[in-house]
Motif scaffolding. Structure first.
Motif, PDB file in Angstrom:
ATOM      1  N   ASP A 161       0.849  -1.192   0.000  1.00  0.00           N
ATOM      2  CA  ASP A 161       0.000   0.000   0.000  1.00  0.00           C
ATOM      3  C   ASP A 161       0.885   1.243   0.000  1.00  0.00           C
ATOM      4  O   ASP A 161       1.604   1.497   0.965  1.00  0.00           O
ATOM      5  CB  ASP A 161      -0.887  -0.045   1.252  1.00  0.00           C
ATOM      6  CG  ASP A 161      -1.914   1.057   1.287  1.00  0.00           C
ATOM      7  OD1 ASP A 161      -2.209   1.653   0.222  1.00  0.00           O
ATOM      8  OD2 ASP A 161      -2.433   1.328   2.382  1.00  0.00           O
ATOM      9  N   THR A 162       0.839   2.012  -1.084  1.00  0.00           N
ATOM     10  CA  THR A 162       1.707   3.183  -1.211  1.00  0.00           C
ATOM     11  C   THR A 162       0.897   4.446  -1.489  1.00  0.00           C
ATOM     12  O   THR A 162      -0.251   4.389  -1.917  1.00  0.00           O
ATOM     13  CB  THR A 162       2.739   3.001  -2.344  1.00  0.00           C
ATOM     14  OG1 THR A 162       2.059   2.957  -3.597  1.00  0.00           O
ATOM     15  CG2 THR A 162       3.565   1.741  -2.154  1.00  0.00           C
ATOM     16  N   VAL A 163       1.548   5.577  -1.261  1.00  0.00           N
ATOM     17  CA  VAL A 163       0.991   6.899  -1.542  1.00  0.00           C
ATOM     18  C   VAL A 163       2.027   7.625  -2.392  1.00  0.00           C
ATOM     19  O   VAL A 163       3.232   7.527  -2.132  1.00  0.00           O
ATOM     20  CB  VAL A 163       0.704   7.661  -0.235  1.00  0.00           C
ATOM     21  CG1 VAL A 163       0.224   9.068  -0.519  1.00  0.00           C
ATOM     22  CG2 VAL A 163      -0.316   6.900   0.607  1.00  0.00           C
ATOM     23  N   ALA A 164       1.564   8.349  -3.426  1.00  0.00           N
ATOM     24  CA  ALA A 164       2.497   9.001  -4.345  1.00  0.00           C
ATOM     25  C   ALA A 164       2.092  10.447  -4.607  1.00  0.00           C
ATOM     26  O   ALA A 164       0.916  10.796  -4.574  1.00  0.00           O
ATOM     27  CB  ALA A 164       2.553   8.231  -5.662  1.00  0.00           C
ATOM     28  N   GLN A 166      -0.707  11.762   5.973  1.00  0.00           N
ATOM     29  CA  GLN A 166       0.484  11.626   6.824  1.00  0.00           C
ATOM     30  C   GLN A 166       1.612  10.933   6.065  1.00  0.00           C
ATOM     31  O   GLN A 166       2.775  11.353   6.144  1.00  0.00           O
ATOM     32  CB  GLN A 166       0.144  10.846   8.092  1.00  0.00           C
ATOM     33  CG  GLN A 166      -0.738  11.606   9.047  1.00  0.00           C
ATOM     34  CD  GLN A 166      -1.302  10.725  10.149  1.00  0.00           C
ATOM     35  OE1 GLN A 166      -1.523   9.523   9.973  1.00  0.00           O
ATOM     36  NE2 GLN A 166      -1.543  11.325  11.313  1.00  0.00           N
ATOM     37  N   THR A 167       1.272   9.900   5.318  1.00  0.00           N
ATOM     38  CA  THR A 167       2.281   9.181   4.531  1.00  0.00           C
ATOM     39  C   THR A 167       2.878  10.094   3.473  1.00  0.00           C
ATOM     40  O   THR A 167       4.099  10.150   3.299  1.00  0.00           O
ATOM     41  CB  THR A 167       1.667   7.937   3.868  1.00  0.00           C
ATOM     42  OG1 THR A 167       1.070   7.114   4.876  1.00  0.00           O
ATOM     43  CG2 THR A 167       2.714   7.135   3.109  1.00  0.00           C
ATOM     44  N   LEU A 168       2.019  10.827   2.769  1.00  0.00           N
ATOM     45  CA  LEU A 168       2.487  11.732   1.717  1.00  0.00           C
ATOM     46  C   LEU A 168       3.434  12.783   2.276  1.00  0.00           C
ATOM     47  O   LEU A 168       4.537  12.996   1.744  1.00  0.00           O
ATOM     48  CB  LEU A 168       1.281  12.402   1.048  1.00  0.00           C
ATOM     49  CG  LEU A 168       1.583  13.326  -0.111  1.00  0.00           C
ATOM     50  CD1 LEU A 168       2.079  12.523  -1.316  1.00  0.00           C
ATOM     51  CD2 LEU A 168       0.345  14.131  -0.486  1.00  0.00           C
ATOM     52  N   LEU A 169       3.044  13.441   3.358  1.00  0.00           N
ATOM     53  CA  LEU A 169       3.881  14.481   3.960  1.00  0.00           C
ATOM     54  C   LEU A 169       5.237  13.933   4.369  1.00  0.00           C
ATOM     55  O   LEU A 169       6.279  14.537   4.088  1.00  0.00           O
ATOM     56  CB  LEU A 169       3.177  15.085   5.175  1.00  0.00           C
ATOM     57  CG  LEU A 169       1.864  15.826   4.924  1.00  0.00           C
ATOM     58  CD1 LEU A 169       1.225  16.244   6.238  1.00  0.00           C
ATOM     59  CD2 LEU A 169       2.064  17.015   4.015  1.00  0.00           C
ATOM     60  N   ARG A 170       5.239  12.783   5.047  1.00  0.00           N
ATOM     61  CA  ARG A 170       6.489  12.186   5.543  1.00  0.00           C
ATOM     62  C   ARG A 170       7.384  11.743   4.387  1.00  0.00           C
ATOM     63  O   ARG A 170       8.571  12.073   4.344  1.00  0.00           O
ATOM     64  CB  ARG A 170       6.166  10.997   6.453  1.00  0.00           C
ATOM     65  CG  ARG A 170       7.424  10.276   6.962  1.00  0.00           C
ATOM     66  CD  ARG A 170       7.090   9.052   7.800  1.00  0.00           C
ATOM     67  NE  ARG A 170       6.169   8.131   7.164  1.00  0.00           N
ATOM     68  CZ  ARG A 170       6.503   7.269   6.181  1.00  0.00           C
ATOM     69  NH1 ARG A 170       7.738   7.225   5.723  1.00  0.00           N
ATOM     70  NH2 ARG A 170       5.603   6.463   5.665  1.00  0.00           N
ATOM     71  N   GLU A 200      -0.436  21.151   3.059  1.00  0.00           N
ATOM     72  CA  GLU A 200      -1.589  20.283   3.326  1.00  0.00           C
ATOM     73  C   GLU A 200      -2.886  20.770   2.704  1.00  0.00           C
ATOM     74  O   GLU A 200      -3.675  19.968   2.200  1.00  0.00           O
ATOM     75  CB  GLU A 200      -1.791  20.131   4.839  1.00  0.00           C
ATOM     76  CG  GLU A 200      -0.744  19.296   5.510  1.00  0.00           C
ATOM     77  CD  GLU A 200      -1.048  19.086   6.981  1.00  0.00           C
ATOM     78  OE1 GLU A 200      -2.208  18.741   7.308  1.00  0.00           O
ATOM     79  OE2 GLU A 200      -0.138  19.267   7.804  1.00  0.00           O
ATOM     80  N   ASN A 201      -3.123  22.075   2.728  1.00  0.00           N
ATOM     81  CA  ASN A 201      -4.394  22.596   2.235  1.00  0.00           C
ATOM     82  C   ASN A 201      -4.515  22.558   0.715  1.00  0.00           C
ATOM     83  O   ASN A 201      -5.559  22.921   0.172  1.00  0.00           O
ATOM     84  CB  ASN A 201      -4.639  24.019   2.755  1.00  0.00           C
ATOM     85  CG  ASN A 201      -3.599  25.002   2.273  1.00  0.00           C
ATOM     86  OD1 ASN A 201      -2.467  24.632   1.982  1.00  0.00           O
ATOM     87  ND2 ASN A 201      -3.968  26.260   2.197  1.00  0.00           N
ATOM     88  N   THR A 202      -3.473  22.107   0.014  1.00  0.00           N
ATOM     89  CA  THR A 202      -3.516  22.024  -1.451  1.00  0.00           C
ATOM     90  C   THR A 202      -3.583  20.585  -1.953  1.00  0.00           C
ATOM     91  O   THR A 202      -3.644  20.361  -3.165  1.00  0.00           O
ATOM     92  CB  THR A 202      -2.284  22.709  -2.081  1.00  0.00           C
ATOM     93  OG1 THR A 202      -1.099  21.956  -1.752  1.00  0.00           O
ATOM     94  CG2 THR A 202      -2.143  24.153  -1.592  1.00  0.00           C
ATOM     95  N   VAL A 203      -3.562  19.613  -1.057  1.00  0.00           N
ATOM     96  CA  VAL A 203      -3.540  18.201  -1.447  1.00  0.00           C
ATOM     97  C   VAL A 203      -4.875  17.805  -2.075  1.00  0.00           C
ATOM     98  O   VAL A 203      -5.939  18.087  -1.526  1.00  0.00           O
ATOM     99  CB  VAL A 203      -3.225  17.298  -0.233  1.00  0.00           C
ATOM    100  CG1 VAL A 203      -3.348  15.829  -0.589  1.00  0.00           C
ATOM    101  CG2 VAL A 203      -1.829  17.600   0.309  1.00  0.00           C
ATOM    102  N   ALA A 204      -4.801  17.169  -3.253  1.00  0.00           N
ATOM    103  CA  ALA A 204      -6.008  16.708  -3.954  1.00  0.00           C
ATOM    104  C   ALA A 204      -5.760  15.306  -4.518  1.00  0.00           C
ATOM    105  O   ALA A 204      -4.716  15.047  -5.122  1.00  0.00           O
ATOM    106  CB  ALA A 204      -6.366  17.670  -5.077  1.00  0.00           C
TER     107      ALA A 204
END
Length: 126
Positions: free
Chosen positions: A3-6, A41-45, A57-61
Motif C-alpha cells: 500500500d503506497t501513496v504518491a 500523513q504518509t504523503l507528507l512524511r 496540506e491545504n492544497t492536497v487533492a
C-alpha cells in the motif's frame, strides 16, 4: 498487498520521477504507509524524506488510486497532487530525479504506468 501513496508533480507536460539508491527503476515519489498512517500523513512524511520539501496540506487533492501486479504482490498506489514549499532536492535515499514524458512510460513499474496512461489521456502528460 503493498500500500503506497504518491505525489503527482507535473511541470510543462512532464512528471517528476525518482530513482532510489541501489535500484534501476524510477518511481513516482512517495512510499509505503507506516502503521496506521493516513494517506496525508504518509504523503507528507515520504516527500519530506525523499525530496526535502514540505507539502502544503491545504492544497492536497486526490488524483486516483491504481492497482497492478509486477510479478509479485499487488501494489496499490494512491496518488495526490499538492503544492510545496522548498527546493526539490534528492535526499540521501534518492540517487536521481528526472522529468518524464509519456515516452518514458516503460521506465516505471506497471502501477505507475496506469497513472501515466490517465495523465496522457487528459493531456497533462506529453
Amino acid at each position: 498487498m503493498i500500500d503506497t501513496v504518491a505525489w503527482v508533480h507535473l511541470e510543462a507536460g512532464r512528471i517528476l520521477c525518482a530513482r532510489p539508491r541501489g535500484k534501476q527503476v524510477f518511481y513516482i515519489p512517495g512510499g509505503k504507509r507506516e502503521g496506521a498512517e493516513t494517506d496525508l500523513q504518509t504523503l507528507l512524511r515520504e516527500i519530506k524524506e525523499e525530496l526535502t520539501v514540505e507539502i502544503l496540506e491545504n492544497t492536497v487533492a486526490h488524483v486516483g488510486t491504481y492497482e497492478a501486479r509486477d510479478g509479485g504482490p499487488l501494489v496499490r498506489m494512491s496518488c495526490y497532487t499538492a503544492d510545496y514549499r522548498g527546493t526539490l532536492t534528492a535526499s540521501t535515499e534518492i540517487e536521481e530525479l528526472a522529468w518524464f514524458g509519456y515516452a518514458d512510460r516503460p521506465l516505471v513499474p506497471p502501477v505507475d504506468q496506469l497513472l501515466f496512461d490517465d495523465l496522457a489521456a487528459t493531456g497533462q502528460l506529453t
